[in-house]
Each structure stands twice: as structure tokens, then as C-alpha cells.
Design an enzyme around this catalytic site. Structure first.
Site, PDB file in Angstrom:
ATOM      1  N   HIS A  75       0.824  -1.219   0.000  1.00 56.87           N
ATOM      2  CA  HIS A  75       0.000   0.000   0.000  1.00 56.87           C
ATOM      3  C   HIS A  75       0.854   1.264   0.000  1.00 56.87           C
ATOM      4  O   HIS A  75       0.360   2.339  -0.331  1.00 56.87           O
ATOM      5  CB  HIS A  75      -1.058  -0.022   1.112  1.00 56.87           C
ATOM      6  CG  HIS A  75      -0.565   0.270   2.491  1.00 56.87           C
ATOM      7  ND1 HIS A  75      -0.265  -0.713   3.400  1.00 56.87           N
ATOM      8  CD2 HIS A  75      -0.342   1.436   3.133  1.00 56.87           C
ATOM      9  CE1 HIS A  75       0.119  -0.158   4.543  1.00 56.87           C
ATOM     10  NE2 HIS A  75       0.085   1.146   4.407  1.00 56.87           N
ATOM     11  N   ASP A 212       1.213  -7.719   2.203  1.00 54.27           N
ATOM     12  CA  ASP A 212       1.299  -6.277   1.943  1.00 54.27           C
ATOM     13  C   ASP A 212       2.747  -5.798   1.809  1.00 54.27           C
ATOM     14  O   ASP A 212       3.273  -5.120   2.676  1.00 54.27           O
ATOM     15  CB  ASP A 212       0.585  -5.536   3.090  1.00 54.27           C
ATOM     16  CG  ASP A 212       0.287  -4.091   2.747  1.00 54.27           C
ATOM     17  OD1 ASP A 212       0.883  -3.560   1.787  1.00 54.27           O
ATOM     18  OD2 ASP A 212      -0.527  -3.472   3.454  1.00 54.27           O
ATOM     19  N   SER A 615       3.933   2.069   8.475  1.00 55.63           N
ATOM     20  CA  SER A 615       3.745   1.121   7.388  1.00 55.63           C
ATOM     21  C   SER A 615       5.063   0.890   6.687  1.00 55.63           C
ATOM     22  O   SER A 615       5.747   1.847   6.323  1.00 55.63           O
ATOM     23  CB  SER A 615       2.740   1.656   6.379  1.00 55.63           C
ATOM     24  OG  SER A 615       1.462   1.355   6.821  1.00 55.63           O
TER      25      SER A 615
HETATM   26  N1  ARG Z   1      -4.626   0.130   7.461  1.00 55.76           N
HETATM   27  C1  ARG Z   1      -3.315   0.208   6.886  1.00 55.76           C
HETATM   28  C2  ARG Z   1      -2.782   1.638   7.011  1.00 55.76           C
HETATM   29  O1  ARG Z   1      -3.269   2.411   7.744  1.00 55.76           O
HETATM   30  C3  ARG Z   1      -3.321  -0.293   5.494  1.00 55.76           C
HETATM   31  C4  ARG Z   1      -4.006   0.569   4.490  1.00 55.76           C
HETATM   32  C5  ARG Z   1      -4.013   0.087   3.075  1.00 55.76           C
HETATM   33  N2  ARG Z   1      -4.942  -0.990   2.817  1.00 55.76           N
HETATM   34  C6  ARG Z   1      -6.253  -0.849   2.496  1.00 55.76           C
HETATM   35  N3  ARG Z   1      -6.985  -1.898   2.360  1.00 55.76           N
HETATM   36  N4  ARG Z   1      -6.816   0.319   2.326  1.00 55.76           N
HETATM   37  O2  ARG Z   1      -2.205   2.263   6.193  1.00 55.76           O
HETATM   38  N1  GLU Z   2      -1.119   1.099   7.635  1.00 55.47           N
HETATM   39  C1  GLU Z   2      -0.574   2.170   8.408  1.00 55.47           C
HETATM   40  C2  GLU Z   2       0.364   3.072   7.619  1.00 55.47           C
HETATM   41  O1  GLU Z   2       0.151   3.330   6.480  1.00 55.47           O
HETATM   42  C3  GLU Z   2       0.095   1.608   9.579  1.00 55.47           C
HETATM   43  C4  GLU Z   2      -0.933   1.147  10.462  1.00 55.47           C
HETATM   44  C5  GLU Z   2      -1.128   2.061  11.591  1.00 55.47           C
HETATM   45  O2  GLU Z   2      -1.689   3.152  11.463  1.00 55.47           O
HETATM   46  O3  GLU Z   2      -0.653   1.604  12.626  1.00 55.47           O
HETATM   47  O4  GLU Z   2       1.277   3.651   8.141  1.00 55.47           O
END
Ligand code: ARG
Ligand code: GLU
Length: 691
Positions: A75, A212, A615
Site C-alpha cells: 500500500h 502487503d 507502514s
Molecule cells: N490500514 C493500513 C494503514 O493504515 C493499510 C491501508 C491500506 N490498505 C487498504 N486496504 N486500504 O495504512
Molecule cells: N497502515 C498504516 C500506515 O500506512 C500503519 C498502520 C497504523 O496506522 O498503525 O502507516
């Protein structure tokens, strides 16, 4: 004045400054860490910090070979993968694997930065400051001091950049010196059906089975200096890269995360926690639900729209879901009441000190700020989220600066679906009218409704009359048109709401923001004096941090225990060709059918305190070897940006062995593994030989 990092904080909570990690190293050792502070951060010798970068504007990445090979999340690489994609070469859908360095794809605009060193410059920044000075005077003293320090250090030709960051609400200042590389090429990415497996359905959740990750490579001049893209650049030789452990993870194993968390607010007043959990999050969730439903409808009808809106949709959905976990978590923990209780104890202690009366003052500022701030959040989530309006303002900006608009125009229309934008306009501008606090609803809204009779009619007018829906007309625009462009309905709307913000909202937000800034600086200092034996870590601000903890499952609800490691078996259990988020590539099914891989681990949980920006961060074992890549937190723990709860807060990582499995067996890019160093030695090749 301040007691930085004295005794123990609550187990696992905290994002610590690497330069001060010696203060935590005993606690880390007690949990099983076998590294010294110098192994983690050193300015005299290569240390793990030299293998960690800020990737782009808000992710982390790590070096895994002496040829500049870099790992981050899928991502985090998403928008670059998307930019190289089209319906014919759909790298998002099918994945991309360079067969050799020559096939690696450049990404203009993408940079990575290494931290050279960080140091406390508080005394230097406050040189010339007197306690009698106003907040503005204090700011300008600090700004002047920091500008001259930065000027004396930066050397853009060598990629040397510096910044001075305020920590603990500007009770302390740190200098950060970076080396920034700007030739960063895409090496590989799994198909989204692996890299985004589970999509937004599983996002922020456990059990998780997302692969990911994506792979990039840093290039430099032949003598190792940062440089813009050039075919004559060569793979960068980093001072340090991670060895990869293939030993696997078990409940209770020590782990730490080295990366760049973006923003946390652990020391705020209960009023702010209440606002976020009970007002802001619920309203923004409702607004985004409207947008997401519309996007989803069109994306499910057309493959082209699905590609166009995949990245946009993911970014809208991501915060949307996080806010849901956050506001639930705040409620579940009784975080507002807990803060209030803490504040009562603080106030009692503060009697007769300079902190007396501070908390009522902060509360009053928050209350004065809230309606305007909520209106401002509405502006962001509505008017500023209408694509055509944003685009119109970008085009005008470019024209005003005498720049070509061709690039932004082509890029905008490549990923634009006007029907989505029109429907969104109607849904969110209707919500605007209902949600903006009484008395703050602007004339630019009420007048338009009076004139057109409905948001629907207003929308029709904007889209019909604006030139910005027409690529050819936009391309034909030049500086000569600037004057009359202000009358274009898209820009006219954008400007009117901007003026509303400037006249009605900004003054209140700026004034209360200034008051809060100095009051919170006092409160932060007060909290440190109030609890002198507690170790305080500074709130995250995208600077490099170390969080440490253990591999650990958790209990999301009564009677349920989540194991900390997920396996390929779980992917097959979720696999469903009819559900987009769970439709795995056939080759993965075939590999599974052939047998022997059901126990292949995929993701794991640990108690590291992480946030957005972490991330792509390396997840490291007790010996400093890479065991995973951080990519998420569990939904039940997303309030950790405000309050950390060891029972619920878990970070989610991809197991490095799954990454190797995907690179080799799905990507067919085993050549990349030959660059990596494995522990136990040779175990990477064993993996290859097993096939
Ligand atoms: N939750 C993770 C973050 O905050 C992954 C985000 C990307 N994935 C998604 N399905 N939108 O960045
Ligand atoms: N997916 C998140 C990011 O893009 C990390 C997850 C979180 O917020 O801990 O940094």
C-alpha cells in the site's frame, strides 16, 4: 528541567527516540533483546538506523541487500505501481516483477531519506528567548535559530537535508540530518489479490492474510551520492542492511519496530479525546460512508473505473475504518473519564503551583474552538473532496505560476469518473447543510440553495457550466484566461468556501491553536513534573522511533482468543472467486493443492506501539534480524494514537517468510533472494531448494 526517560513506562507502550535508546535498552534486554544501544543507533559506526528510511512522504522502508534493495508495503508502493499500470499492463492486478535491474521502473517524485544523526538542540533554539516574550516572539526566535542552523548544514547537491523538530510540545527541540535519495525504482510487487488480499474488508483487522509488501531499489551515482534519475546511476550501497531471519515467530518472542510513526496525541486534554471519539470521528465516518458507497457502486460496474478509483477508494476507506475502531476503543476504554480522573489528580497536585488553573483554561479553549474546527473538518470532507473543484484550483495555481497544465490535466482525467464526482457532490453537500454547526452555515451555501432550490440543481449547474469537465478546454487555457476563470462555477464555489474558511473559521482556529500550543507546552511540562518517575516518549511526528514489544495474540471480545500467527491455510479458507477481496491467483491455489504449504505463516501480531507512517517498518528480532514488515494495527487498538491499552493494541506484520515465498513462487523473482543475507546462513537458498 525535565526528566526524560527515567523509570519504566507501561510495558510495550511508547515510541522512543533512537538516540536515547540507551535509556530503554535494559528494559528491552529484560524482554529478551540481545542488542546494545549502539547496534540500534550510532553516529560512529554503521547501525540498524542506517538500514531504515522514510519512504515517500509517509511510509517506512528497509534495506535488505548491499545493492540498495528496499522493502516496504504494497500500500506504500501502491500509487507508483498504479502509475505504471494501464488496462493492458495492469500491474496492480497482475503484479510486476523486474527480471533484472534493467527492467526496474523509475518513479519521478519518489524519494527516500536516511537519518544521518539527530541531536538535542533545545538550548540553541531558545537562544535569545525570554520568558516574558509572547508566543509569536518565541516562534520567531526559534524559527530564526532553526533556519540558520539548517542553512549551515544543508547541502542539496549532496542530498543533505536538515530539519528541526519540536518534541514534547516544543519543550524540547531536536535536529535531524538526512540524506535524501531521489532515484528509487520499482523492482516488484505481488498482484493486489495478494498484496491487498482481504482489501478493505480485512483492513485494520485480525485474522489477517495480506501479503502487503512491494520491492524497490535505491540508485545513486557511481560514488554513492544521491542524484536524480539517470541511466548511469548504479544500485546504492547502504552502510547497513538487514539480515533476514527465517527462523519464524512464536508467542512471547521479543520484537521491535524501527520506523517513522506520523502523529500521535497521547498527552492531550480529555476534551480533545471526547471531541475525537464522540464528535469528529462519527461525523467524518458518516460523510465518508456516502462517498465510499458511491465509488463502490461504479467500481463494481466497470473494470476501468475499478482501476481508476482503486487508490482513491483505498485511501478514503482507510481512515474511515480506523476512525470506527478509534471511537469504539475510546468508548470501550472509558478513555474520556480516565483522562478526567487523571486531570482531577493533576489539578489537586497543581494547587499553589504555576500549573494551577491551567486545565480549566485548556478546557475553555477547546470549547471555544470546537464548532469552528468541526466546520473546518466538514469543509475538508466535503467541498475539498469534490474532485472537479480541487482540480480546478490546481489548474489555476499552475497557470498563475506560468507552469504547463498538460501533465496535471492528463493525470486528472486518466483517473476521473465524472458520474462518481457528481453523485458525491450531491450526497456530501446535502450532509454539509445538516452537519455544520448551527450559526456557522455560510452564505455561500444557503444562497446557492435558495437560488437553485436543491443541491441536485446546484450540482447540475456546476458540472454543466464549468470548463473543468472538458480536457480539451482545460488544455486550451492560458494565462490570458486567468481573469475570467474566477467566474467559472467550479472555481467560484471553491473560492467562496475558501473565503468562508478564511473569514469565519481560520481566525478562531488560529487564535485557539496558538493558545493551545502554549497551554499544552505547559501542561506537558506539568505532566512530567507530576509523574517524575514515569518515562515519557514524545508524540510521533514522522521522525524515526523505536517501539518494542512481544509477539502476542489477544482477546478481542469475551471468550475469543486470537492466535498471533496466521497461515496459508487461512487464505484458502477465505478464498472465494466471487468476492473481489478474496479472489486469490490461480497459481496460489495450485501451489496449495500440490501440498506441503498449509503451515506457511503469513502475518503475525505483536504488542509494538505503532501508528500511521510505521507502514513498511522493519519488524526485528532480539538479534537485530528482519522477521517481518509492519503494515497495520488491529481495529480494536486504533485508539492507541490517543490512549494505549496493552490488552488490545497490536501491530500487524507480514511474516518475512511469506514475502520470500511470494517472491520466489508467485513472482518467479528468485534472483532477488540471491542478494539477501539469511540467518541461519544459507536458509534462503534452502527455501529455494525446497521447491
Ligand atoms: N490500514 C493500513 C494503514 O493504515 C493499510 C491501508 C491500506 N490498505 C487498504 N486496504 N486500504 O495504512
Ligand atoms: N497502515 C498504516 C500506515 O500506512 C500503519 C498502520 C497504523 O496506522 O498503525 O502507516
Amino acid at each position: 528541567m525535565l526528566l526524560f526517560g527515567a523509570v519504566a513506562a507501561r510495558a510495550d507502550e511508547g515510541m522512543w527516540l533512537p538516540a536515547l535508546i540507551s535509556q530503554r535498552i535494559d528494559a528491552m534486554g529484560q524482554m529478551g533483546c540481545r542488542l546494545s544501544a549502539e547496534d540500534i543507533y550510532s553516529i560512529n559506526q554503521a547501525s540498524l538506523k542506517d538500514a531504515v528510511v522514510l519512504f515517500g512522504g509517509g511510509c517506512t522502508g528497509e534495506l535488505v541487500s548491499d545493492r540498495g534493495l528496499l522493502l516496504t508495503n504494497h500500500h506504500c508502493g501502491y500509487s507508483y505501481i498504479q502509475r505504471h499500470s494501464s488496462v493492458e499492463h495492469d500491474y496492480l492486478k497482475d503484479g510486476f516483477w523486474a527480471g533484472s535491474p534493467e527492467e526496474e521502473l523509475p518513479n519521478p517524485g519518489l524519494t527516500v531519506r536516511f537519518l544521518d544523526r539527530m541531536e538535542d538542540v533545545t538550548a540553541l533554539m531558545l537562544r535569545g528567548y525570554e520568558p516574558s516574550m509572547s508566543e509569536e516572539q518565541r516562534d520567531s526566535v526559534v524559527e530564526a535559530n532553526s533556519a540558520s542552523l539548517i542553512r549551515s548544514i544543508e547541502n542539496p547537491a549532496e542530498g543533505i537535508r536538515a530539519s528541526v523538530e519540536a518534541l514534547y510540545y516544543a519543550n524540547q527541540y531536536y535536529l535531524f540530518v538526512y540524506r535524501v535519495f531521489s532515484d528509487v525504482r520499482l523492482v516488484g510487487a505481488p498482484p493486489s489479490s495478494i498484496g491487498k488480499f482481504g482489501g478493505d474488508t480485512d483492513n485494520w483487522m485480525w485474522p489477517r492474510h495480506t501479503g502487503d509488501f512491494s520491492v524497490f531499489r535505491i540508485y545513486a551515482t557511481p560514488d554513492g551520492k544521491p542524484a536524480a534519475y539517470s541511466p548511469s546511476n548504479v544500485p546504492y550501497r547502504p552502510r547497513k542492511h538487514f539480515r533476514i531471519s527465517t527462523a519464524g515467530v512464536r508467542e512471547g518472542d521479543f520484537t521491535f519496530v524501527y520506523g517513522c510513526p506520523g502523529s500521535t496525541r497521547e498527552y492531550v486534554h480529555s476534551e480533545e479525546v471526547r471531541y475525537i471519539g464522540e464528535v469528529s470521528d462519527p461525523q467524518k465516518i458518516a460523510l465518508r460512508t456516502l462517498r465510499l458507497d458511491i465509488q463502490k457502486k461504479y467500481m463494481s460496474q466497470s473494470q476501468a473505473v475499478r482501476i481508476q478509483y482503486s487508490a482513491k477508494n483505498a485511501s478514503v476507506a482507510n481512515a474511515w475504518k480506523k476512525w470506527q475502531g478509534e471511537s469504539k476503543g475510546i468508548a470501550r476504554l472509558g478513555a474520556v473519564a480516565a483522562k478526567q480522573e487523571y486531570e482531577r489528580r493533576f489539578e489537586k497536585w497543581a494547587e499553589g503551583t504555576s500549573y494551577e488553573g491551567l486545565l480549566p483554561r485548556i478546557k475553555e479553549i477547546h470549547q471555544r474552538r470546537e464548532p469552528s474546527y468541526l466546520a473546518y473538518e466538514y469543509l475538508n470532507e466535503t467541498v475539498r473532496s469534490i474532485e472537479i473543484l480541487r482540480f480546478a484550483s490546481e489548474v489555476r495555481n499552475a497557470l498563475e505560476r506560468g507552469r504547463s497544465t498538460e501533465g496535471i490535466t492528463a493525470q486528472f482525467f486518466k483517473d476521473y469518473c465524472q458520474s462518481i464526482d457528481e453523485e458525491t457532490f450531491v450526497a456530501i453537500m446535502e450532509a454539509f447543510g445538516k452537519g455544520v454547526p448551527a450559526g456557522l452555515l455560510p452564505r455561500c451555501y444557503t444562497d446557492k440553495l435558495a437560488r437553485f432550490g436543491s443541491v441536485e440543481a446546484w450540482k447540475k449547474y456546476v458540472f454543466k457550466k464549468s470548463v473543468f469537465t472538458n480536457p480539451a478546454k482545460v488544455k486550451a487555457l492560458g494565462e490570458k484566461d486567468l481573469k475570467r476563470l474566477g467566474k467559472d462555477p467550479a472555481l467560484e464555489m471553491w473560492d467562496a468556501f475558501q473565503a468562508w474558511f478564511e473569514q469565519d473559521l481560520r481566525p478562531v482556529i488560529a487564535q485557539t491553536g496558538k493558545e493551545l500550543k502554549s497551554a499544552m507546552r505547559e501542561y506537558m511540562r506539568g505532566q512530567m513534573e507530576f509523574e517524575p518517575s514515569k518515562a515519557f516518549y514524545p508524540d510521533a511526528n514522522l521522525t524515526l522511533r523505536v517501539a518494542y514489544g512481544k509477539v502476542s495474540g489477544y482477546r478481542p471480545v469475551d471468550a475469543v482468543w486470537y492466535n498471533p500467527v496466521s497461515t496459508l491455510k487461512g487464505i484458502i479458507e477465505k478464498d472465494n472467486p466471487d468476492i473481489f477481496d478474496y479472489n486469490i491467483p490461480q497459481v496460489l491455489r495450485d501451489i496449495y493443492e500440490a501440498g506441503g504449504v498449509e503451515d506457511q505463516s503469513v502475518c503475525f501480531l505483536a504488542t509494538n506501539h505503532t501508528s500511521g507512517g510505521n507502514s513498511g517498518s522493519p519488524v526485528i528480532n532480539a538479534d537485530g534480524d528482519l522477521i517481518g514488515i509492519n503494515f497495520d494495527r488491529v481495529w480494536e487498538g486504533t485508539m492507541s494514537d490517543l490512549v494505549f491499552d496493552p490488552d488490545y493494541c497490536r501491530n500487524i506484520s507480514i511474516d518475512i517468510r511469506y514475502l520470500l515465498f511470494i517472491i520466489e513462487r508467485i513472482g518467479g523473482a528468485g534472483w532477488l533472494l540471491e542478494e539477501m543475507d539469511f540467518v541461519p546462513a544459507g536458509s534462503g537458498t534452502v527455501l529455494a531448494a525446497n521447491q
